[in-house]
Design a protein around this motif. Structure first.
Motif, PDB file in Angstrom:
ATOM      1  N   GLY A   1     -43.045 -65.434  97.009  1.00  0.00           N
ATOM      2  CA  GLY A   1     -42.098 -66.218  97.800  1.00  0.00           C
ATOM      3  C   GLY A   1     -42.163 -65.871  99.273  1.00  0.00           C
ATOM      4  N   ALA A   2     -42.425 -64.613  99.582  1.00  0.00           N
ATOM      5  CA  ALA A   2     -42.529 -64.197 100.981  1.00  0.00           C
ATOM      6  C   ALA A   2     -43.828 -64.689 101.618  1.00  0.00           C
ATOM      7  CB  ALA A   2     -42.437 -62.677 101.077  1.00  0.00           C
ATOM      8  N   LEU A   3     -44.892 -64.778 100.816  1.00  0.00           N
ATOM      9  CA  LEU A   3     -46.199 -65.158 101.357  1.00  0.00           C
ATOM     10  C   LEU A   3     -46.415 -66.665 101.431  1.00  0.00           C
ATOM     11  CD1 LEU A   3     -48.471 -62.518  99.581  1.00  0.00           C
ATOM     12  CD2 LEU A   3     -47.619 -62.476 101.936  1.00  0.00           C
ATOM     13  N   LEU A   4     -45.842 -67.405 100.503  1.00  0.00           N
ATOM     14  CA  LEU A   4     -46.061 -68.848 100.463  1.00  0.00           C
ATOM     15  C   LEU A   4     -45.020 -69.565 101.320  1.00  0.00           C
ATOM     16  CD1 LEU A   4     -46.780 -69.244  96.669  1.00  0.00           C
ATOM     17  CD2 LEU A   4     -48.436 -69.256  98.516  1.00  0.00           C
ATOM     18  N   PRO A   5     -45.458 -70.484 102.157  1.00  0.00           N
ATOM     19  CA  PRO A   5     -44.521 -71.150 103.067  1.00  0.00           C
ATOM     20  C   PRO A   5     -43.525 -72.082 102.371  1.00  0.00           C
ATOM     21  CG  PRO A   5     -46.712 -72.081 103.302  1.00  0.00           C
ATOM     22  CD  PRO A   5     -46.832 -70.916 102.367  1.00  0.00           C
ATOM     23  N   VAL A   6     -43.853 -72.571 101.178  1.00  0.00           N
ATOM     24  CA  VAL A   6     -42.951 -73.501 100.508  1.00  0.00           C
ATOM     25  C   VAL A   6     -41.862 -72.804  99.705  1.00  0.00           C
ATOM     26  CG1 VAL A   6     -44.030 -75.765 100.184  1.00  0.00           C
ATOM     27  CG2 VAL A   6     -44.912 -73.804  98.972  1.00  0.00           C
ATOM     28  N   LEU A   7     -42.027 -71.521  99.433  1.00  0.00           N
ATOM     29  CA  LEU A   7     -41.035 -70.767  98.664  1.00  0.00           C
ATOM     30  C   LEU A   7     -40.322 -69.772  99.566  1.00  0.00           C
ATOM     31  CD1 LEU A   7     -43.018 -69.816  95.429  1.00  0.00           C
ATOM     32  CD2 LEU A   7     -41.310 -71.590  95.672  1.00  0.00           C
ATOM     33  N   SER A   8     -39.132 -69.417  99.172  1.00  0.00           N
ATOM     34  CA  SER A   8     -38.430 -68.350  99.880  1.00  0.00           C
ATOM     35  C   SER A   8     -38.394 -67.131  98.963  1.00  0.00           C
ATOM     36  CB  SER A   8     -37.019 -68.791 100.249  1.00  0.00           C
ATOM     37  OG  SER A   8     -36.251 -68.969  99.089  1.00  0.00           O
ATOM     38  N   LEU A   9     -38.025 -66.015  99.510  1.00  0.00           N
ATOM     39  CA  LEU A   9     -37.989 -64.777  98.750  1.00  0.00           C
ATOM     40  C   LEU A   9     -37.055 -64.864  97.537  1.00  0.00           C
ATOM     41  CD1 LEU A   9     -38.956 -61.583  99.827  1.00  0.00           C
ATOM     42  CD2 LEU A   9     -36.580 -61.448  99.152  1.00  0.00           C
ATOM     43  N   PRO A  10     -35.818 -65.345  97.687  1.00  0.00           N
ATOM     44  CA  PRO A  10     -34.935 -65.430  96.504  1.00  0.00           C
ATOM     45  C   PRO A  10     -35.445 -66.395  95.426  1.00  0.00           C
ATOM     46  CG  PRO A  10     -33.650 -65.626  98.515  1.00  0.00           C
ATOM     47  CD  PRO A  10     -35.092 -65.671  98.910  1.00  0.00           C
ATOM     48  N   VAL A  11     -36.039 -67.495  95.845  1.00  0.00           N
ATOM     49  CA  VAL A  11     -36.571 -68.453  94.870  1.00  0.00           C
ATOM     50  C   VAL A  11     -37.720 -67.819  94.101  1.00  0.00           C
ATOM     51  CG1 VAL A  11     -37.767 -70.655  94.599  1.00  0.00           C
ATOM     52  CG2 VAL A  11     -35.834 -70.478  96.147  1.00  0.00           C
ATOM     53  N   GLY A  12     -38.604 -67.125  94.800  1.00  0.00           N
ATOM     54  CA  GLY A  12     -39.715 -66.438  94.141  1.00  0.00           C
ATOM     55  C   GLY A  12     -39.231 -65.359  93.196  1.00  0.00           C
ATOM     56  N   LEU A  13     -38.233 -64.602  93.616  1.00  0.00           N
ATOM     57  CA  LEU A  13     -37.680 -63.535  92.795  1.00  0.00           C
ATOM     58  C   LEU A  13     -37.101 -64.093  91.500  1.00  0.00           C
ATOM     59  CD1 LEU A  13     -35.949 -60.432  93.914  1.00  0.00           C
ATOM     60  CD2 LEU A  13     -34.653 -61.866  92.362  1.00  0.00           C
ATOM     61  N   ILE A  14     -36.306 -65.135  91.604  1.00  0.00           N
ATOM     62  CA  ILE A  14     -35.682 -65.744  90.421  1.00  0.00           C
ATOM     63  C   ILE A  14     -36.740 -66.378  89.521  1.00  0.00           C
ATOM     64  CG2 ILE A  14     -34.141 -67.611  89.656  1.00  0.00           C
ATOM     65  CD1 ILE A  14     -32.447 -66.926  92.176  1.00  0.00           C
ATOM     66  N   ALA A  15     -37.711 -67.048  90.117  1.00  0.00           N
ATOM     67  CA  ALA A  15     -38.761 -67.685  89.325  1.00  0.00           C
ATOM     68  C   ALA A  15     -39.595 -66.641  88.587  1.00  0.00           C
ATOM     69  CB  ALA A  15     -39.652 -68.540  90.223  1.00  0.00           C
ATOM     70  N   GLY A  16     -39.952 -65.565  89.268  1.00  0.00           N
ATOM     71  CA  GLY A  16     -40.747 -64.511  88.630  1.00  0.00           C
ATOM     72  C   GLY A  16     -39.997 -63.845  87.489  1.00  0.00           C
ATOM     73  N   ALA A  17     -38.737 -63.521  87.715  1.00  0.00           N
ATOM     74  CA  ALA A  17     -37.928 -62.895  86.668  1.00  0.00           C
ATOM     75  C   ALA A  17     -37.728 -63.860  85.498  1.00  0.00           C
ATOM     76  CB  ALA A  17     -36.582 -62.466  87.226  1.00  0.00           C
ATOM     77  N   GLY A  18     -37.463 -65.119  85.811  1.00  0.00           N
ATOM     78  CA  GLY A  18     -37.275 -66.116  84.754  1.00  0.00           C
ATOM     79  C   GLY A  18     -38.525 -66.324  83.919  1.00  0.00           C
ATOM     80  N   PHE A  19     -39.673 -66.351  84.568  1.00  0.00           N
ATOM     81  CA  PHE A  19     -40.931 -66.524  83.845  1.00  0.00           C
ATOM     82  C   PHE A  19     -41.180 -65.351  82.904  1.00  0.00           C
ATOM     83  CE2 PHE A  19     -45.515 -65.771  83.494  1.00  0.00           C
ATOM     84  CZ  PHE A  19     -45.887 -66.940  82.853  1.00  0.00           C
ATOM     85  N   MET A  20     -40.987 -64.137  83.388  1.00  0.00           N
ATOM     86  CA  MET A  20     -41.225 -62.972  82.540  1.00  0.00           C
ATOM     87  C   MET A  20     -40.222 -62.894  81.395  1.00  0.00           C
ATOM     88  SD  MET A  20     -44.006 -61.686  83.365  1.00  0.00           S
ATOM     89  CE  MET A  20     -43.968 -60.253  82.324  1.00  0.00           C
ATOM     90  N   LEU A  21     -38.978 -63.261  81.652  1.00  0.00           N
ATOM     91  CA  LEU A  21     -37.990 -63.279  80.578  1.00  0.00           C
ATOM     92  C   LEU A  21     -38.394 -64.299  79.521  1.00  0.00           C
ATOM     93  CD1 LEU A  21     -35.309 -62.270  79.421  1.00  0.00           C
ATOM     94  CD2 LEU A  21     -34.168 -64.043  80.749  1.00  0.00           C
ATOM     95  N   TYR A  22     -38.839 -65.460  79.964  1.00  0.00           N
ATOM     96  CA  TYR A  22     -39.299 -66.489  79.023  1.00  0.00           C
ATOM     97  C   TYR A  22     -40.477 -65.970  78.196  1.00  0.00           C
ATOM     98  CZ  TYR A  22     -41.269 -70.733  77.101  1.00  0.00           C
ATOM     99  OH  TYR A  22     -41.783 -71.668  76.247  1.00  0.00           O
ATOM    100  N   LYS A  23     -41.432 -65.298  78.851  1.00  0.00           N
ATOM    101  CA  LYS A  23     -42.598 -64.764  78.139  1.00  0.00           C
ATOM    102  C   LYS A  23     -42.191 -63.682  77.148  1.00  0.00           C
ATOM    103  CE  LYS A  23     -46.237 -65.791  78.474  1.00  0.00           C
ATOM    104  NZ  LYS A  23     -46.903 -66.762  77.611  1.00  0.00           N
ATOM    105  N   ARG A  24     -41.125 -62.938  77.430  1.00  0.00           N
ATOM    106  CA  ARG A  24     -40.626 -61.921  76.480  1.00  0.00           C
ATOM    107  C   ARG A  24     -39.969 -62.591  75.275  1.00  0.00           C
ATOM    108  NH1 ARG A  24     -42.055 -56.905  76.196  1.00  0.00           N
ATOM    109  NH2 ARG A  24     -40.041 -56.411  75.340  1.00  0.00           N
ATOM    110  N   LEU A  25     -39.310 -63.727  75.501  1.00  0.00           N
ATOM    111  CA  LEU A  25     -38.608 -64.411  74.417  1.00  0.00           C
ATOM    112  C   LEU A  25     -39.547 -65.272  73.586  1.00  0.00           C
ATOM    113  CD1 LEU A  25     -35.420 -65.542  76.361  1.00  0.00           C
ATOM    114  CD2 LEU A  25     -35.613 -63.651  74.723  1.00  0.00           C
ATOM    115  N   ARG A  26     -40.506 -65.893  74.226  1.00  0.00           N
ATOM    116  CA  ARG A  26     -41.446 -66.804  73.536  1.00  0.00           C
ATOM    117  C   ARG A  26     -42.880 -66.400  73.899  1.00  0.00           C
ATOM    118  NH1 ARG A  26     -37.110 -67.694  71.630  1.00  0.00           N
ATOM    119  NH2 ARG A  26     -36.077 -69.680  71.430  1.00  0.00           N
TER     120      ARG A  26
END
Length: 66
Positions: A40-65
């Protein structure tokens, strides 16, 4: 596990909150959050909080499914 993703996620998050770093999902989810925050910090279209939430959400999803 049941077929209800939201219920499974709720139970997993509660377990992570109660057990802290001892819970098997905590470290992967925190790692995903960190990677997402960096992206999120490196990509101009994302912000740090959006990247943080997306990364955590993706890993949680991968742990569940895997």
């Amino acid at each position: 596990m049941s077929d209800n993703l939201l219920q499974d996620a709720k139970e997993e998050i509660i377990g992570m909150g109660k057990e802290g770093m001892a819970h098997p999902s905590t470290k992967p989810v925190l790692t995903g959050a960190a990677v997402g925050a960096v992206a999120g910090a490196l990509l101009p279209v994302l912000s740090l909080p959006v990247g943080l939430i997306a990364g955590a959400g993706f890993m949680l999803y991968k742990r569940l499914r895997p």
